[in-house]
Motif scaffolding. Structure first.
Motif, mmCIF file in Angstrom:
data_model
loop_
_atom_site.group_PDB
_atom_site.id
_atom_site.type_symbol
_atom_site.label_atom_id
_atom_site.label_comp_id
_atom_site.label_asym_id
_atom_site.label_seq_id
_atom_site.Cartn_x
_atom_site.Cartn_y
_atom_site.Cartn_z
ATOM 1 N N PRO A 40 0.801 -1.241 0.000
ATOM 2 C CA PRO A 40 0.000 0.000 0.000
ATOM 3 C C PRO A 40 0.826 1.280 0.000
ATOM 4 C CG PRO A 40 -0.953 -1.601 1.506
ATOM 5 C CD PRO A 40 0.347 -2.179 1.047
ATOM 6 N N GLY A 41 2.035 1.248 0.561
ATOM 7 C CA GLY A 41 2.835 2.467 0.610
ATOM 8 C C GLY A 41 3.825 2.616 -0.528
ATOM 9 N N ASP A 42 3.846 1.692 -1.456
ATOM 10 C CA ASP A 42 4.865 1.680 -2.513
ATOM 11 C C ASP A 42 4.649 2.755 -3.575
ATOM 12 O OD1 ASP A 42 6.312 -0.417 -1.491
ATOM 13 O OD2 ASP A 42 5.440 -1.952 -2.791
ATOM 14 N N SER A 43 5.781 3.200 -4.124
ATOM 15 C CA SER A 43 5.804 3.993 -5.350
ATOM 16 C C SER A 43 6.460 3.125 -6.425
ATOM 17 C CB SER A 43 6.614 5.278 -5.143
ATOM 18 O OG SER A 43 6.731 5.987 -6.356
ATOM 19 N N VAL A 44 5.778 2.951 -7.549
ATOM 20 C CA VAL A 44 6.213 2.000 -8.577
ATOM 21 C C VAL A 44 6.376 2.718 -9.911
ATOM 22 C CG1 VAL A 44 5.612 -0.117 -9.837
ATOM 23 C CG2 VAL A 44 5.072 0.084 -7.396
ATOM 24 N N LEU A 45 7.391 2.310 -10.672
ATOM 25 C CA LEU A 45 7.621 2.815 -12.028
ATOM 26 C C LEU A 45 7.413 1.680 -13.025
ATOM 27 C CD1 LEU A 45 8.625 5.054 -13.968
ATOM 28 C CD2 LEU A 45 10.957 4.238 -13.525
ATOM 29 N N ASP A 46 6.570 1.927 -14.033
ATOM 30 C CA ASP A 46 6.289 0.949 -15.093
ATOM 31 C C ASP A 46 6.768 1.527 -16.414
ATOM 32 O OD1 ASP A 46 5.295 -0.976 -16.788
ATOM 33 O OD2 ASP A 46 3.183 -0.427 -16.530
ATOM 34 N N ALA B 126 3.868 5.388 -11.775
ATOM 35 C CA ALA B 126 4.126 6.188 -12.969
ATOM 36 C C ALA B 126 4.353 5.247 -14.143
ATOM 37 C CB ALA B 126 5.350 7.079 -12.759
ATOM 38 N N GLY B 127 3.661 5.500 -15.235
ATOM 39 C CA GLY B 127 3.839 4.722 -16.449
ATOM 40 C C GLY B 127 4.481 5.580 -17.519
#
Length: 444
Positions: free
Chosen positions: A298-304, A324-325
């Protein structure tokens, strides 16, 4: 009886050469050696003893086709398609399905060892879905052949200069694959039969569309024939007179394409020429596996990266603080943002950027991300790995459509960025072809 000279004896033997097949190469041809030289034999399987005929000769290898199978593999099966061996769409229909996926895993393992100098800590179970009627996207070539008085509709032959003369295709969705003959007759009845270049196939969950690439403006009679074909077969009909932006519906007036992602309660809209994963069933399973490996919190920041229209980005968004994609195709970026709005998602941001150029100073690149997802084209992500991942990113899921580029990039992540290749496996996105789709998990 006159003795045959050694030189002449060699020539006679070479007229009907015989070899034992050792393995399969990356494109599904059997590999053998004759007098130390590699020969790639189309239609041959490992363990088989065959005679063959040469199709081309090269300095370091030769190419050939099976002439006669003297000792067959126990894994050989009867191809389902009557055009197998002529059409270039499939390479492995003569190999049992279970052995196909094993062969693909061997290709991936060999690439890891030879190119990346890495080995996964654990091999994931191979992922597969239904073996026939799976293609929801495809492009059929069309060619009017005056000498045959016929329109050929099909994929390219092994020699790409020629269009395979198909009557059926069992890998395409049955709505289209079982009606190739009807498409040929349809176009053959049109005044513009010599000016239809290709047919793009696109299927959503509740609609199948054919996009006809028409090189000239079509007359009223031709338009009516196309419309009637669509109505009688339950297919949407669109025309593409120029570039990708020129696609317009013929029948019905409005055609909406979308597909659901059950695991994330999403439906993604797309246009007929957009890139989407070809195999709908496998896409569902692949997304579920990618999420399992990524372990979004739930707290993650992810880059795709190479995010397309949000195929992975939006399912990830359901489980994290922000995602962010990034994608090079502005039209797909727009579609991804529209799909976020369509599904009530407000924690996903999308950016258009050429990921084959240095993006190290872009604001999205300088942001801290806990996790990274990569789904690059065949060329891989080597340019991205010049500036990413940065400190703080400790988990990477890499979805690949080319084992060689994945192996190269795995070597970079391990040797230069301090990651280990934790898990890897193959996914049978394209059954009966030699295409190897795979997925890998890297941990810092």
């Amino acid at each position: 009886m006159r003795a045959i000279s050694p030189a002449r004896s060699h020539r006679v033997a070479m007229q009907n050469p015989e070899v034992i097949i050792d393995s399969l190469n990356h494109d599904g041809r059997g590999v053998a050696r004759l007098e130390g030289k590699a020969i790639f034999v189309a239609g041959a399987l490992p363990g088989e003893r065959v005679t063959f005929r040469y199709t081309s000769r090269h300095r370091n290898y030769d190419e050939a086709k099976v002439d006669q199978i003297l000792l067959a593999s126990g894994h050989r099966v009867e191809p389902k398609c009557p055009h197998f061996g002529t059409c270039g769409g499939c390479a492995l229909q003569h190999l049992a399905a279970g052995q196909q996926i094993e062969a693909k895993q061997r290709v991936l393992a060999e690439n890891f060892e030879r190119i990346g100098k890495v080995e996964p800590g654990r091999w994931l179970p191979a992922l597969s879905d239904k073996p026939w009627g799976y293609r929801r996207k495809g492009r059929l070539s069309v060619k009017w052949v005056a000498k045959k008085d016929k329109v050929l509709v099909g994929f390219r032959e092994d020699n790409p200069r020629f269009v395979a003369d198909l009557s059926v295709c069992h890998t395409l969705l049955p709505d289209v694959g079982l009606h190739i003959d009807a498409l040929s007759e349809l176009i053959g009845s049109m005044q513009a039969k010599a000016q239809i270049a290709q047919i793009e196939i696109a299927a959503g969950d509740d609609a199948v569309v054919l996009v006809f690439r028409n090189l000239v403006e079509l007359c009223v009679d031709d338009l009516e024939r196309l419309k009637a074909f669509g109505q009688s077969h339950g297919l949407g009909i669109m025309l593409q007179p120029k570039g990708p932006d020129s696609v317009v519906p013929l029948w019905p007036d409005r055609i909406d394409l979308y597909f659901r992602i059950d695991a994330a309660d999403l439906d993604l809209a797309f246009k007929p020429l957009d890139f989407v994963q070809v195999n709908a069933g496998m896409n569902q399973r692949m997304i579920a596996l990618a999420l399992e490996l990524l372990q979004p919190q739930p707290g993650d920041s992810v880059l795709d990266l190479f995010c397309g229209l949000g195929n992975f980005t939006l399912p990830v968004a359901r489980q994290v603080a922000s995602v962010a994609g990034v994608e090079g195709d502005q039209a797909l970026v727009n579609r991804a943002a529209e799909n976020a709005t369509r599904n009530g998602i407000d924690n996903a941001r999308f950016h258009a950027a050429d990921l084959f150029l240095d993006q190290s100073t872009a604001p999205w690149s300088a942001t801290r991300y806990d996790k990274l997802l990569l789904d690059p084209p065949r060329s891989g992500a080597a340019q991205v790995l010049e500036y990413l991942p940065r400190k703080g990113t400790d988990r990477i899921v890499y979805v690949s459509c080319h084992p060689g580029s994945l192996a190269r990039d795995a070597g970079i992540l391990v040797s230069k960025h301090g990651f280990r290749l934790r898990e890897a496996g193959v996914m049978d996105m394209f059954p009966h072809t030699a295409h190897v789709e795979s997925i890998a998990l890297f941990e810092r």
